[in-house]
Motif scaffolding. Structure first.
Motif, short mmCIF file in Angstrom:
data_model
loop_
_atom_site.label_atom_id
_atom_site.label_comp_id
_atom_site.label_asym_id
_atom_site.label_seq_id
_atom_site.Cartn_x
_atom_site.Cartn_y
_atom_site.Cartn_z
N GLU A 1 -15.98 -2.05 -2.11
CA GLU A 1 -16.85 -3.04 -1.48
C GLU A 1 -16.10 -4.37 -1.46
O GLU A 1 -15.38 -4.70 -2.41
CB GLU A 1 -18.16 -3.19 -2.27
N GLU A 2 -16.26 -5.12 -0.39
CA GLU A 2 -15.56 -6.39 -0.26
C GLU A 2 -15.89 -7.30 -1.44
O GLU A 2 -17.04 -7.49 -1.81
CB GLU A 2 -15.98 -7.06 1.06
N GLY A 3 -14.85 -7.81 -2.09
CA GLY A 3 -15.03 -8.69 -3.23
C GLY A 3 -14.88 -8.00 -4.58
O GLY A 3 -14.70 -8.66 -5.60
N ASP A 4 -14.94 -6.65 -4.61
CA ASP A 4 -14.76 -5.93 -5.87
C ASP A 4 -13.31 -6.04 -6.34
O ASP A 4 -12.40 -6.17 -5.54
CB ASP A 4 -15.12 -4.45 -5.72
N LYS A 5 -13.11 -5.93 -7.63
CA LYS A 5 -11.76 -6.03 -8.21
C LYS A 5 -11.11 -4.67 -8.41
O LYS A 5 -9.96 -4.60 -8.79
CB LYS A 5 -11.83 -6.75 -9.57
N GLU A 6 -11.86 -3.58 -8.16
CA GLU A 6 -11.32 -2.24 -8.33
C GLU A 6 -11.72 -1.34 -7.17
O GLU A 6 -12.74 -1.56 -6.53
CB GLU A 6 -11.81 -1.61 -9.64
N LEU A 7 -10.89 -0.33 -6.93
CA LEU A 7 -11.18 0.70 -5.94
C LEU A 7 -11.36 2.02 -6.68
O LEU A 7 -10.69 2.27 -7.68
CB LEU A 7 -10.00 0.89 -4.98
N GLU A 8 -12.24 2.84 -6.19
CA GLU A 8 -12.41 4.20 -6.70
C GLU A 8 -11.58 5.09 -5.78
O GLU A 8 -11.89 5.21 -4.59
CB GLU A 8 -13.88 4.59 -6.68
N VAL A 9 -10.51 5.70 -6.30
CA VAL A 9 -9.55 6.42 -5.47
C VAL A 9 -9.46 7.88 -5.90
O VAL A 9 -9.33 8.18 -7.08
CB VAL A 9 -8.14 5.78 -5.57
N THR A 10 -9.53 8.78 -4.91
CA THR A 10 -9.26 10.19 -5.13
C THR A 10 -7.92 10.47 -4.45
O THR A 10 -7.76 10.20 -3.26
CB THR A 10 -10.36 11.07 -4.54
N LEU A 11 -6.96 11.02 -5.22
CA LEU A 11 -5.64 11.26 -4.65
C LEU A 11 -5.18 12.67 -4.95
O LEU A 11 -5.61 13.29 -5.92
CB LEU A 11 -4.63 10.25 -5.19
N ALA A 12 -4.30 13.14 -4.09
CA ALA A 12 -3.64 14.44 -4.27
C ALA A 12 -2.21 14.28 -3.77
O ALA A 12 -1.96 13.55 -2.81
CB ALA A 12 -4.36 15.53 -3.51
N TRP A 13 -1.27 14.94 -4.43
CA TRP A 13 0.14 14.85 -4.06
C TRP A 13 0.72 16.25 -4.03
O TRP A 13 0.68 16.98 -5.02
CB TRP A 13 0.89 13.96 -5.04
N ASP A 14 1.27 16.63 -2.87
CA ASP A 14 1.96 17.91 -2.71
C ASP A 14 3.42 17.61 -2.39
O ASP A 14 3.71 16.69 -1.62
CB ASP A 14 1.36 18.72 -1.56
N ARG A 15 4.31 18.39 -2.97
CA ARG A 15 5.74 18.25 -2.67
C ARG A 15 6.26 19.61 -2.27
O ARG A 15 6.15 20.58 -3.02
CB ARG A 15 6.49 17.74 -3.91
N ASP A 16 6.78 19.70 -1.07
CA ASP A 16 7.30 20.96 -0.51
C ASP A 16 6.26 22.07 -0.57
O ASP A 16 6.56 23.22 -0.86
CB ASP A 16 8.58 21.39 -1.24
N GLY A 17 4.99 21.72 -0.33
CA GLY A 17 3.92 22.69 -0.30
C GLY A 17 3.36 23.05 -1.67
O GLY A 17 2.39 23.80 -1.77
#
Length: 176
Positions: free
Chosen positions: A95-111
């Motif tokens: 939300e605009e003005g918040d100091k943090e983001l809630e992030v979902t991440l995934a990382w694939d390398r060569d499948g």
């Protein structure tokens, strides 16, 4: 010296200023009006610029910059570096003005999945890293919230084909 004489002597100095002042003021007003008109037609999406850094087993760092043009959508970044093909998937809420983001991440390398979908809080404008389970690989990200001008996806009717146009291969009666 009388007041009338002073006015007459000041007249050559005051007259040019009196003639130029309305032009300067009207230019500023016109520029402000033009800015208002441009701002009314534009719409913005609130998203973030992201800096992604991947650390390999040998210490090599692969860097990539991307944009999350809006929050609440999944964004996929594919790039090559250090002899591997990387796919980083991000989904962030903020939300605009918040100091943090809630992030979902995934990382694939060569499948191969290096980091399965993982959700965590990331501070705004500060680098935060996450290591793989074996401790050999790491991903670090920095998010900078930004307003992006929304791209106009409306169709331009000026380029429509006229059905009666002789140059149109689909125009006219095809069964003559």
């Amino acid at each position: 010296m009388t007041t009338l004489v002073r006015i007459v002597r000041a007249f050559p100095l005051v007259l040019p200023l009196a003639l130029v002042a309305p032009l300067i003021t009207s230019g500023e007003v016109q520029a402000a009006a033009a800015d208002d008109e441009e701002g009314e037609g534009k719409t913005y999406d609130y998203g973030a610029k992201v800096k992604i850094e991947l650390r390999m087993e040998d210490g090599t760092t692969v860097r990539h910059r991307g944009e999350l043009r809006s929050f609440g959508n999944e964004w996929r970044f594919e790039f090559d570096g250090a002899g591997h093909h990387h796919v980083v998937t991000l989904d962030a809420t903020h939300e605009e003005g918040d100091k943090e983001l809630e992030v979902t991440l995934a990382w694939d390398r060569d499948g191969e999945s290096i980091i399965a979908p993982y959700t965590d809080s990331y501070p705004v404008r500060k680098r935060q890293s996450l290591w793989s389970a074996d401790g050999k690989l790491a991903i670090a990200m920095t998010f900078k919230p930004t307003k992006f001008e929304r791209e106009d996806s409306s169709r331009d009717d000026k380029e429509k084909l006229n059905p009666d146009d002789d140059d149109n291969p689909l125009g006219g009666n095809l069964f003559k």
